[in-house]
Design a protein around this motif. Structure first.
Motif, mmCIF file in Angstrom:
data_model
loop_
_atom_site.group_PDB
_atom_site.id
_atom_site.type_symbol
_atom_site.label_atom_id
_atom_site.label_comp_id
_atom_site.label_asym_id
_atom_site.label_seq_id
_atom_site.Cartn_x
_atom_site.Cartn_y
_atom_site.Cartn_z
ATOM 1 N N UNK A 1 0.821 -1.206 0.000
ATOM 2 C CA UNK A 1 0.000 0.000 0.000
ATOM 3 C C UNK A 1 0.856 1.257 0.000
ATOM 4 N N UNK A 2 1.668 1.403 -1.016
ATOM 5 C CA UNK A 2 2.395 2.658 -1.198
ATOM 6 C C UNK A 2 2.216 3.080 -2.650
ATOM 7 N N UNK A 3 2.411 4.360 -2.897
ATOM 8 C CA UNK A 3 2.252 4.845 -4.256
ATOM 9 C C UNK A 3 3.259 5.936 -4.556
ATOM 10 N N UNK A 4 3.346 6.286 -5.836
ATOM 11 C CA UNK A 4 4.177 7.405 -6.252
ATOM 12 C C UNK A 4 3.263 8.567 -6.587
ATOM 13 N N UNK A 5 3.506 9.703 -6.001
ATOM 14 C CA UNK A 5 2.672 10.872 -6.245
ATOM 15 C C UNK A 5 2.795 11.257 -7.718
ATOM 16 N N UNK A 6 1.653 11.437 -8.366
ATOM 17 C CA UNK A 6 1.651 11.778 -9.788
ATOM 18 C C UNK A 6 1.544 10.563 -10.689
ATOM 19 N N UNK A 7 1.585 9.386 -10.109
ATOM 20 C CA UNK A 7 1.469 8.147 -10.905
ATOM 21 C C UNK A 7 0.369 7.278 -10.291
ATOM 22 N N UNK A 8 -0.820 7.854 -10.170
ATOM 23 C CA UNK A 8 -1.906 7.183 -9.468
ATOM 24 C C UNK A 8 -2.148 5.781 -9.985
ATOM 25 N N UNK B 1 8.763 10.776 -5.018
ATOM 26 C CA UNK B 1 7.758 11.223 -4.047
ATOM 27 C C UNK B 1 6.839 10.054 -3.672
ATOM 28 N N UNK B 2 7.035 9.540 -2.501
ATOM 29 C CA UNK B 2 6.331 8.328 -2.072
ATOM 30 C C UNK B 2 5.219 8.696 -1.101
ATOM 31 N N UNK B 3 4.095 8.033 -1.222
ATOM 32 C CA UNK B 3 2.996 8.235 -0.282
ATOM 33 C C UNK B 3 2.585 6.860 0.270
ATOM 34 N N UNK B 4 2.278 6.845 1.578
ATOM 35 C CA UNK B 4 1.814 5.600 2.201
ATOM 36 C C UNK B 4 0.296 5.587 2.166
#
Lengths: 215, 193
Positions: free
Chosen positions: A150-157, A178-181
């Protein structure tokens, strides 16, 4: 039956164990939480045994021999340059180095061994700076980033893998991710660098701060 | 002439040493990797073992089973150097990596999909003490027998069995706790949504 012997009995093949002894061991396992925990550990460690093991870098044996036979005993051998900015030598395979430096260094200190862990709050966005230190220019190298959990890259939804080509300069090259949890279970980031027909991968665990473990 | 003789002697010793270590290098690296879980640290640890081993080459050659001696040195160094490793990590951290350059699949997406058990193990492993890590890595992962572990650790069989059992129990509980925490967190996030 003693707890220390239960797993020994269960690990042996069916043919090699007296059926009665095996039944005692199985009954013991049902009633003993300690042995059940131990049994689970052995099973998981068995999976680890069958997992592929990363090979040492080419020339590692020769380097070890050279250092051992040409340096006085007890003198610490110089580390290869895997710190950012450190001198890098040796073969290409051994020389590409990578470090992860957080913009705000509030990460939990990684353990002495294992995949480094970055701990972030749920939904927090943070830029991880990946520093690739190369001993020579690598034109048209391919960089691939893959995400699990459950992590993502901001701008690469929604994208779990991105790849692109770039020219890596000799020395330090910075890659900002840019990583988002997105969930409490966190995830893992894999960065792969390909140059020619060869490649190398690097892992970073990203976990979420929770009420159980806010550190 | 005397100097030339000395040089030849040094080369001969190096060649003897290399021939002695080569059959065991793979096993040393595997054990070191299981303990450090890092290619770089494993290579460094084995290199450190080789440094010490070369200083005792004659003694090493006299051993019937040099591997046990080498692994004994390796596990002691691992335990002793833990503090140094802990101090080493600062503002930057080394990533674990795949070691050698490879040219075969699987790709990074597959690499990213580690089994949940391996994920739990990676987290739980660090809560074990170093001696427990040594016993589990060598016995339950690398498959060294209790008799071999006795030679490597110098522990008596009874002590070894009870420590191994305690290490397994502790790891099993840590795995269970990690699993439950993950489940609980997923549930609480689901409720919050």
């Amino acid at each position: 039956m003693r707890c220390e012997t239960v797993l020994d009995v269960l690990e042996r093949s069916v043919d090699a164990v007296d059926p009665i002894e095996r039944r005692f061991a199985e009954e013991h396992l049902m009633s003993c939480s300690q042995c059940r925990a131990a049994y689970r550990a052995v099973q998981v460690l068995g999976e680890e045994r069958s997992a592929s093991l990363p090979m040492p870098a080419p020339g590692a044996f020769e380097r070890a021999m050279r250092v051992a036979t040409q340096h006085p005993p007890r003198q610490r051998a110089p580390r290869r340059g895997f710190w950012l900015g450190a001198a890098v030598g040796g073969s290409l395979a051994a020389a590409l180095a990578l470090a992860v430096v957080l913009a705000v260094p509030t990460f939990r200190a990684p353990q002495p061994s294992g995949t480094p862990q970055v701990r972030m709050a749920l939904n927090e966005m943070r830029t991880l700076h990946i520093a690739l230190d190369t001993p020579e220019a690598m034109p048209n190298a391919q960089i691939r980033v893959a995400l699990s959990g459950a992590i993502g890259l901001v701008g690469y939804d929604g994208q779990k893998e991105i790849a692109w080509r770039t020219n890596l300069d000799r020395g330090a090259n910075e890659l900002a991710l840019p990583v988002v949890v997105l969930g409490a279970e966190g995830g893992q980031l894999v960065v792969e660098v390909r140059y020619g027909d060869k490649r190398k991968r690097f892992l970073v665990d990203v976990s979420a701060k929770t009420s159980h473990n806010p550190a | 002439m005397a100097r030339l003789t000395a040089l030849e002697g040094g080369r001969a010793a190096a060649a003897r040493f290399e021939a002695l270590i080569e059959p065991h290098y793979g096993a040393l690296y595997r054990a070191a990797y299981r303990l450090t879980r890092s290619v770089h640290d494993a290579e460094d640890l084995v290199q450190e073992v080789c440094l010490r081993a070369f200083a005792r080459l004659d003694e090493l050659q006299a051993f019937e089973r040099p591997r046990a001696w080498l692994l004994c040195v390796l596990q002691r160094l691992f335990i002793d150097q833990t503090r140094r490793y802990e101090r080493r990590f600062g503002q930057s951290i080394e990533t674990s990596d795949s070691g050698a350059w490879m040219s075969e699949e699987p790709g990074p997406a597959e690499m990213a999909e580690q089994s949940s058990n391996r994920r739990h193990l990676a987290r739980a492993w660090h809560y074990l003490d170093r001696t427990q890590q040594v016993l589990l890595a060598l016995h339950d992962i690398e498959g060294y027998s209790l008799a071999e572990l006795q030679q490597i650790t110098g522990l008596k069989e009874g002590t070894l069995k009870s420590r191994l059992h305690r290490a397994r129990v502790r790891l099993g509980k840590l795995l269970q706790r990690d699993h439950e925490l993950e489940l609980g967190e997923q549930r609480s996030v689901g409720v919050a949504r």
